[in-house]
Design an enzyme around this catalytic site. Structure first.
Site, PDB file in Angstrom:
ATOM      1  CE1 TYR A 142      33.608  20.716  -6.857  1.00  0.00           C
ATOM      2  CE2 TYR A 142      33.550  18.865  -5.242  1.00  0.00           C
ATOM      3  CZ  TYR A 142      32.833  19.496  -6.144  1.00  0.00           C
ATOM      4  OH  TYR A 142      31.483  19.199  -6.642  1.00  0.00           O
ATOM      5  CE  LYS A 187      31.054  31.514 -19.314  1.00  0.00           C
ATOM      6  NZ  LYS A 187      29.832  31.357 -20.043  1.00  0.00           N
ATOM      7  CG  ASP A 219      27.688  29.105 -21.460  1.00  0.00           C
ATOM      8  OD1 ASP A 219      28.465  28.534 -22.203  1.00  0.00           O
ATOM      9  OD2 ASP A 219      27.311  30.407 -21.649  1.00  0.00           O
ATOM     10  CG  ASP A 243      29.374  18.247  -8.646  1.00  0.00           C
ATOM     11  OD1 ASP A 243      28.843  16.844  -8.388  1.00  0.00           O
ATOM     12  OD2 ASP A 243      28.766  19.093  -8.086  1.00  0.00           O
ATOM     13  CG  ASP A 247      23.892  15.603  -9.674  1.00  0.00           C
ATOM     14  OD1 ASP A 247      24.832  14.920  -9.834  1.00  0.00           O
ATOM     15  OD2 ASP A 247      23.178  16.262  -8.974  1.00  0.00           O
TER      16      ASP A 247
HETATM   17  C1  IPM Z   1      29.778  13.757  -6.341  1.00  0.00           C
HETATM   18  C2  IPM Z   1      29.015  14.584  -5.228  1.00  0.00           C
HETATM   19  C3  IPM Z   1      30.052  15.014  -4.450  1.00  0.00           C
HETATM   20  C4  IPM Z   1      30.982  15.971  -5.208  1.00  0.00           C
HETATM   21  C5  IPM Z   1      29.946  15.613  -3.179  1.00  0.00           C
HETATM   22  C6  IPM Z   1      29.202  14.767  -2.169  1.00  0.00           C
HETATM   23  C7  IPM Z   1      30.995  16.086  -2.370  1.00  0.00           C
HETATM   24  O1  IPM Z   1      27.836  15.556  -5.737  1.00  0.00           O
HETATM   25  O2  IPM Z   1      30.524  12.773  -6.481  1.00  0.00           O
HETATM   26  O3  IPM Z   1      29.358  14.186  -7.551  1.00  0.00           O
HETATM   27  O4  IPM Z   1      30.547  17.221  -5.462  1.00  0.00           O
HETATM   28  O5  IPM Z   1      31.892  15.594  -5.926  1.00  0.00           O
HETATM   29 MN    MN Z   2      27.479  15.573  -7.603  1.00  0.00          MN
END
Ligand code: IPM
Ligand code: MN
Length: 355
Positions: A142, A187, A219, A243, A247
């Protein structure tokens, strides 16, 4: 207790869920006799529109001068399909993380009794899952060196030993207070940066003999997360892996709208949902405010207000139990309640519970 909170509603559904979060905090203040102050700042596309900067200087100052930041969401579809845009709402979020030194992002994942069937995974797999992902938040790809042209582009996944040590310390400490099981996700079979993570973790492991530490390639971890989520207690991983895995992990709870997070580091801590700004739902009063409300619970607990945090969590559990939920969580055949209606119900519950 006196507490000054910077409120950054951001974009899309952000302002709607932000309102609910602030109302819930006001209800807590009233119920427990606290003195909570709220000051609003711009972030994301809203800030670009007003100032040209997704995280303006005034907002940074407001955050630095506050005890806590209650953040909602940033992002606007106008930018998503414009890869050449030089300024993007997400840069505001990244700037906030970097400038406040928020290196540790704590993302608890749990299931809520009665909502097991909301997950696309089988109820018997998700039932009782309860773990925390500790995501490194200010390093890695990032923020590493980038290059971008029409012919070639790269991002650099850079980590230094002190960056790895400080995030691992947060994770070991958290694991030692929970079920004492830490999984380091990397990894290391391919990436040099992961090999340094693993080396540092193997050294530090000796300082935490009561914590069982294991190592898993990312993975494999992504598969294990949805095959056997109860395996995990605390996961620690670098920025990009964290990240993606969080999700993925949100499907265990059944809705992205349920998961809060806290980000801590060198300056003011930030409390925010893990979900994005869901622009398609903006203004429709359908967004689930519970991730924001649970972020408020994390905020209160961070400042030692355990009883207050528990009351907010109990209010959330009660709203789920009684079906006072937004459409994403509504039972089959039910249409659900509006965002603000759920918020009013939660605030009323907090003001009257047990009284
Ligand atoms: C998160 C989001 C952010 C990230 C984006 C919006 C930049 O997806 O907080 O997980 O990738 O960190
Ligand atoms: Mn995210």
């Amino acid at each position: 207790m006196k507490l000054k909170t910077a409120v950054l509603p951001g974009d899309g559904i952000g302002p709607e869920i932000s309102r609910v979060g602030v109302d819930v905090m006001k209800a807590v203040a009233k119920r427990f006799g606290h003195d909570f102050e709220f000051d609003y700042g711009l972030a994301g596309a809203a800030a670009i529109k007003a100032t040209g900067n997704p995280f303006p200087e005034e907002t940074l100052k407001l955050c630095r001068d506050s005890d806590a930041v209650l953040f909602s969401a940033v992002g606007d579809p106008a930018y998503d399909n414009a890869p050449d845009a030089k300024i993007r709402p997400e840069q505001g979020l990244l700037a906030m993380r970097k400038q406040l030194g928020l290196f540790a992002n704590i993302r608890p994942i749990q299931t809520f009794p009665g909502l097991e069937d909301k997950s696309p995974l089988k109820a018997e797999i998700v039932k009782g899952a309860d773990f925390v992902c500790v995501r490194e938040l200010t390093g890695g790809m990032y923020f590493g060196e980038k290059y971008e042209s029409d012919e070639k582009a790269f991002d650099t996944n850079i980590y230094t030993r002190p960056e790895i040590e400080r995030i691992l310390r947060v994770a070991f400490r958290l694991a030692s207070r929970r079920r004492k099981h830490l999984t380091v996700v990397d990894k290391a079979n391919v990436l040099a940066s992961s090999r340094l993570w693993r080396k540092v973790a193997q050294e530090m492991e000796k300082e935490w003999p009561d914590v069982v530490t294991d190592y898993m390639f990312v993975d494999n971890a992504s598969m294990k997360l949805i095959q056997e989520p109860r395996f995990f207690d605390v996961i620690v991983t670098e920025n990009t892996f964290g990240d993606i895995l969080t999700d993925e992990a949100s499907v265990i709870s059944g809705s992205m709208g349920l998961l809060p997070s806290s980000s801590i580091g060198e300056s003011t801590p930030v409390f925010e949902p893990i979900h994005g700004s869901w622009p398609q739902a903006a203004g429709l009063d359908i967004a689930n405010p519970l991730a924001q409300v649970l972020s408020v619970a994390m905020l209160l607990e961070h400042f030692g207000m355990a009883e207050e945090g528990k009351m907010v969590r109990d209010a959330v559990d009660a709203s789920i139990e009684q079906g006072v939920v937004t459409p994403d969580l509504a039972a089959d055949g039910k249409s659900g309640y509006g965002t603000q209606e759920v918020g009013r119900w939660l605030s009323a519950w907090i003001l009257t519970a047990g009284a």
